[in-house]
Design a protein around this motif. Structure first.
Motif, PDB file in Angstrom:
ATOM      1  N   GLY A  34       0.803  -1.206   0.000  1.00 56.22           N
ATOM      2  CA  GLY A  34       0.000   0.000   0.000  1.00 56.22           C
ATOM      3  C   GLY A  34       0.839   1.261   0.000  1.00 56.22           C
ATOM      4  N   LYS A  35       2.104   1.138   0.359  1.00 61.08           N
ATOM      5  CA  LYS A  35       3.001   2.293   0.410  1.00 61.08           C
ATOM      6  C   LYS A  35       4.095   2.199  -0.650  1.00 61.08           C
ATOM      7  CE  LYS A  35       2.460   2.696   5.392  1.00 61.08           C
ATOM      8  NZ  LYS A  35       3.143   2.561   6.670  1.00 61.08           N
ATOM      9  N   HIS A  36       4.526   0.990  -0.944  1.00 62.35           N
ATOM     10  CA  HIS A  36       5.648   0.784  -1.850  1.00 62.35           C
ATOM     11  C   HIS A  36       5.290  -0.269  -2.895  1.00 62.35           C
ATOM     12  CE1 HIS A  36       7.333   1.950   2.124  1.00 62.35           C
ATOM     13  NE2 HIS A  36       7.905   2.859   1.358  1.00 62.35           N
ATOM     14  N   PRO A  37       5.860  -0.156  -4.084  1.00 58.57           N
ATOM     15  CA  PRO A  37       5.615  -1.202  -5.086  1.00 58.57           C
ATOM     16  C   PRO A  37       6.325  -2.491  -4.671  1.00 58.57           C
ATOM     17  CG  PRO A  37       7.214   0.375  -5.901  1.00 58.57           C
ATOM     18  CD  PRO A  37       6.705   0.910  -4.595  1.00 58.57           C
ATOM     19  N   LYS A  38       5.879  -3.561  -5.246  1.00 58.18           N
ATOM     20  CA  LYS A  38       6.434  -4.877  -4.944  1.00 58.18           C
ATOM     21  C   LYS A  38       7.644  -5.132  -5.841  1.00 58.18           C
ATOM     22  CE  LYS A  38       5.019  -9.678  -4.720  1.00 58.18           C
ATOM     23  NZ  LYS A  38       3.953 -10.613  -5.047  1.00 58.18           N
ATOM     24  N   CYS A  58       5.653  -3.383 -13.747  1.00 57.63           N
ATOM     25  CA  CYS A  58       6.397  -2.121 -13.719  1.00 57.63           C
ATOM     26  C   CYS A  58       5.876  -1.273 -12.553  1.00 57.63           C
ATOM     27  CB  CYS A  58       6.203  -1.394 -15.045  1.00 57.63           C
ATOM     28  SG  CYS A  58       7.038   0.202 -15.135  1.00 57.63           S
ATOM     29  N   PRO A  59       6.754  -0.820 -11.657  1.00 62.22           N
ATOM     30  CA  PRO A  59       6.304  -0.018 -10.526  1.00 62.22           C
ATOM     31  C   PRO A  59       5.806   1.373 -10.917  1.00 62.22           C
ATOM     32  CG  PRO A  59       8.665  -0.377 -10.408  1.00 62.22           C
ATOM     33  CD  PRO A  59       8.168  -1.131 -11.584  1.00 62.22           C
ATOM     34  N   VAL A  60       6.106   1.825 -12.119  1.00 66.29           N
ATOM     35  CA  VAL A  60       5.678   3.156 -12.560  1.00 66.29           C
ATOM     36  C   VAL A  60       4.293   3.107 -13.193  1.00 66.29           C
ATOM     37  CG1 VAL A  60       6.208   5.119 -14.069  1.00 66.29           C
ATOM     38  CG2 VAL A  60       8.052   3.935 -12.852  1.00 66.29           C
ATOM     39  N   ASP A  81      16.970  -6.726  -3.832  1.00 63.02           N
ATOM     40  CA  ASP A  81      15.625  -6.571  -4.378  1.00 63.02           C
ATOM     41  C   ASP A  81      15.765  -5.979  -5.774  1.00 63.02           C
ATOM     42  OD1 ASP A  81      14.396  -7.492  -2.105  1.00 63.02           O
ATOM     43  OD2 ASP A  81      13.625  -5.540  -1.459  1.00 63.02           O
ATOM     44  N   THR A  82      14.987  -6.502  -6.710  1.00 59.57           N
ATOM     45  CA  THR A  82      15.076  -6.057  -8.098  1.00 59.57           C
ATOM     46  C   THR A  82      13.692  -5.688  -8.598  1.00 59.57           C
ATOM     47  OG1 THR A  82      16.963  -7.518  -8.449  1.00 59.57           O
ATOM     48  CG2 THR A  82      15.843  -6.701 -10.419  1.00 59.57           C
ATOM     49  N   TYR A  83      13.599  -4.513  -9.200  1.00 55.96           N
ATOM     50  CA  TYR A  83      12.350  -4.036  -9.795  1.00 55.96           C
ATOM     51  C   TYR A  83      12.478  -4.143 -11.302  1.00 55.96           C
ATOM     52  CZ  TYR A  83      11.201  -2.262  -5.210  1.00 55.96           C
ATOM     53  OH  TYR A  83      10.925  -2.164  -3.874  1.00 55.96           O
ATOM     54  N   TYR A  84      11.446  -4.697 -11.935  1.00 57.83           N
ATOM     55  CA  TYR A  84      11.437  -4.858 -13.387  1.00 57.83           C
ATOM     56  C   TYR A  84      10.461  -3.854 -13.998  1.00 57.83           C
ATOM     57  CZ  TYR A  84      14.077  -9.043 -12.445  1.00 57.83           C
ATOM     58  OH  TYR A  84      15.049  -9.912 -12.030  1.00 57.83           O
ATOM     59  N   SER A  94      12.436   5.996 -12.293  1.00 63.78           N
ATOM     60  CA  SER A  94      12.653   5.388 -10.978  1.00 63.78           C
ATOM     61  C   SER A  94      14.087   5.567 -10.505  1.00 63.78           C
ATOM     62  CB  SER A  94      12.302   3.900 -11.028  1.00 63.78           C
ATOM     63  OG  SER A  94      10.938   3.738 -11.315  1.00 63.78           O
ATOM     64  N   TRP A  95      15.032   5.520 -11.412  1.00 63.78           N
ATOM     65  CA  TRP A  95      16.440   5.739 -11.065  1.00 63.78           C
ATOM     66  C   TRP A  95      16.645   7.180 -10.580  1.00 63.78           C
ATOM     67  CZ3 TRP A  95      20.375   2.542 -10.249  1.00 63.78           C
ATOM     68  CH2 TRP A  95      21.671   3.065 -10.199  1.00 63.78           C
ATOM     69  N   MET A  96      15.977   8.104 -11.241  1.00 69.32           N
ATOM     70  CA  MET A  96      16.122   9.517 -10.886  1.00 69.32           C
ATOM     71  C   MET A  96      15.345   9.875  -9.613  1.00 69.32           C
ATOM     72  SD  MET A  96      18.082  10.682 -13.307  1.00 69.32           S
ATOM     73  CE  MET A  96      17.918  12.405 -12.965  1.00 69.32           C
ATOM     74  N   HIS A  97      14.224   9.218  -9.374  1.00 70.56           N
ATOM     75  CA  HIS A  97      13.365   9.524  -8.226  1.00 70.56           C
ATOM     76  C   HIS A  97      12.911   8.236  -7.517  1.00 70.56           C
ATOM     77  CE1 HIS A  97      13.154  13.786  -9.060  1.00 70.56           C
ATOM     78  NE2 HIS A  97      13.010  13.489 -10.337  1.00 70.56           N
ATOM     79  N   PRO A  98      13.854   7.477  -6.960  1.00 69.50           N
ATOM     80  CA  PRO A  98      13.482   6.195  -6.334  1.00 69.50           C
ATOM     81  C   PRO A  98      12.554   6.357  -5.134  1.00 69.50           C
ATOM     82  CG  PRO A  98      15.732   6.780  -5.770  1.00 69.50           C
ATOM     83  CD  PRO A  98      15.285   7.762  -6.828  1.00 69.50           C
ATOM     84  N   GLU A  99      12.652   7.488  -4.461  1.00 63.63           N
ATOM     85  CA  GLU A  99      11.780   7.703  -3.302  1.00 63.63           C
ATOM     86  C   GLU A  99      10.315   7.805  -3.720  1.00 63.63           C
ATOM     87  OE1 GLU A  99      12.917  11.456  -5.164  1.00 63.63           O
ATOM     88  OE2 GLU A  99      14.176   9.833  -4.436  1.00 63.63           O
ATOM     89  N   ILE A 100      10.059   8.304  -4.930  1.00 62.63           N
ATOM     90  CA  ILE A 100       8.689   8.432  -5.443  1.00 62.63           C
ATOM     91  C   ILE A 100       8.208   7.112  -6.035  1.00 62.63           C
ATOM     92  CG2 ILE A 100       7.224   9.526  -7.199  1.00 62.63           C
ATOM     93  CD1 ILE A 100       8.998  12.034  -6.896  1.00 62.63           C
ATOM     94  N   TYR A 101       8.999   6.513  -6.915  1.00 68.23           N
ATOM     95  CA  TYR A 101       8.535   5.365  -7.679  1.00 68.23           C
ATOM     96  C   TYR A 101       8.801   4.015  -7.016  1.00 68.23           C
ATOM     97  CZ  TYR A 101       7.753   8.787 -11.298  1.00 68.23           C
ATOM     98  OH  TYR A 101       7.302   9.872 -11.995  1.00 68.23           O
ATOM     99  N   LEU A 102       9.849   3.926  -6.184  1.00 67.17           N
ATOM    100  CA  LEU A 102      10.182   2.656  -5.547  1.00 67.17           C
ATOM    101  C   LEU A 102       9.985   2.678  -4.034  1.00 67.17           C
ATOM    102  CD1 LEU A 102      13.478   1.822  -7.499  1.00 67.17           C
ATOM    103  CD2 LEU A 102      11.121   1.196  -8.072  1.00 67.17           C
ATOM    104  N   GLY A 103       9.799   3.866  -3.475  1.00 68.07           N
ATOM    105  CA  GLY A 103       9.656   3.979  -2.034  1.00 68.07           C
ATOM    106  C   GLY A 103      10.948   3.681  -1.297  1.00 68.07           C
ATOM    107  N   THR A 104      12.071   4.010  -1.924  1.00 62.50           N
ATOM    108  CA  THR A 104      13.375   3.735  -1.330  1.00 62.50           C
ATOM    109  C   THR A 104      14.298   4.925  -1.556  1.00 62.50           C
ATOM    110  OG1 THR A 104      15.096   2.033  -1.162  1.00 62.50           O
ATOM    111  CG2 THR A 104      14.403   2.613  -3.366  1.00 62.50           C
TER     112      THR A 104
END
Length: 186
Positions: A34-38, A58-60, A81-84, A94-104
């Motif tokens: 609910g907060k972060h993508p899987k 895709c988490p985006v 952990d790997t996001y596809y 996601s690389w530029m804004h991981p806090e937004i798109y990956l929650g990290t």
């Protein structure tokens, strides 16, 4: 009689539509906390190659990453952990804004993996040149295309055009907007 059947069919369609919406909602809720993508089901393998599974989204944008074998790519975190992703554009956002798109946080990013356009070889995105504004269309529209080096860039642009080329390290929000006309974090 026909009027009764039509009303009943409309009611059945409404119920089916509601069931589909609930199933979609349950699927989305199960896919994350609910907060972060899987993260993907499998990390990169020992050779730093992707192991995209049918359940990886895709988490985006939410697209199923395995459906786009020419365009899918990945980001591995320091904890493996790997996001596809369905496409390079989603991966770069996601690389530029991981806090937004990956929650990290950004300091957790380890490795961005893309498929080099001509060979399909999986490689570190920091070792490629990205071309934007060509005639190559990916799953999200106009594609950011990774090529190996200047020689490959020249061949690619001759075949497919391309308005801009950029290295991952040189990308920022302003450059993204200049290339795409969109904000990075939309």
């Amino acid at each position: 009689m026909l009027k009764h059947f039509t009303k009943r069919a409309k009611g059945t369609r409404a119920i089916l539509f509601a069931v589909v919406l609930v199933l979609l909602w349950v699927g989305v809720a199960a896919a994350s906390d609910g907060k972060h993508p899987k993260a993907g089901l499998k990390p990169l393998d020992e050779n730093r190659q992707m192991q995209v599974s049918h359940g990886d989204h895709c988490p985006v944008c939410g697209m199923n990453s395995i459906q786009y074998p020419k365009f899918n790519c990945a980001i591995q975190l320091k904890n493996t952990d790997t996001y596809y992703f369905c496409s390079v554009g989603c991966m770069i956002r996601s690389w530029m804004h991981p806090e937004i798109y990956l929650g990290t946080p950004g300091d957790m990013l380890e490795r961005p993996i893309v498929r080099e356009y001509f060979s399909g070889r999986q490689m570190d995105a920091r070792d490629t040149i990205f071309v934007y504004g060509s005639d190559v269309i990916g799953p999200m529209g106009p594609a950011l295309v990774p090529v190996l080096d200047e020689r490959h860039l020249k061949v690619f642009k001759k075949r497919h055009g391309g308005k801009t080329q950029v290295l991952l390290e040189d990308l920022n929000d302003a450059k993204w907007y200049e290339m795409t006309g969109r904000k990075m974090a939309e």
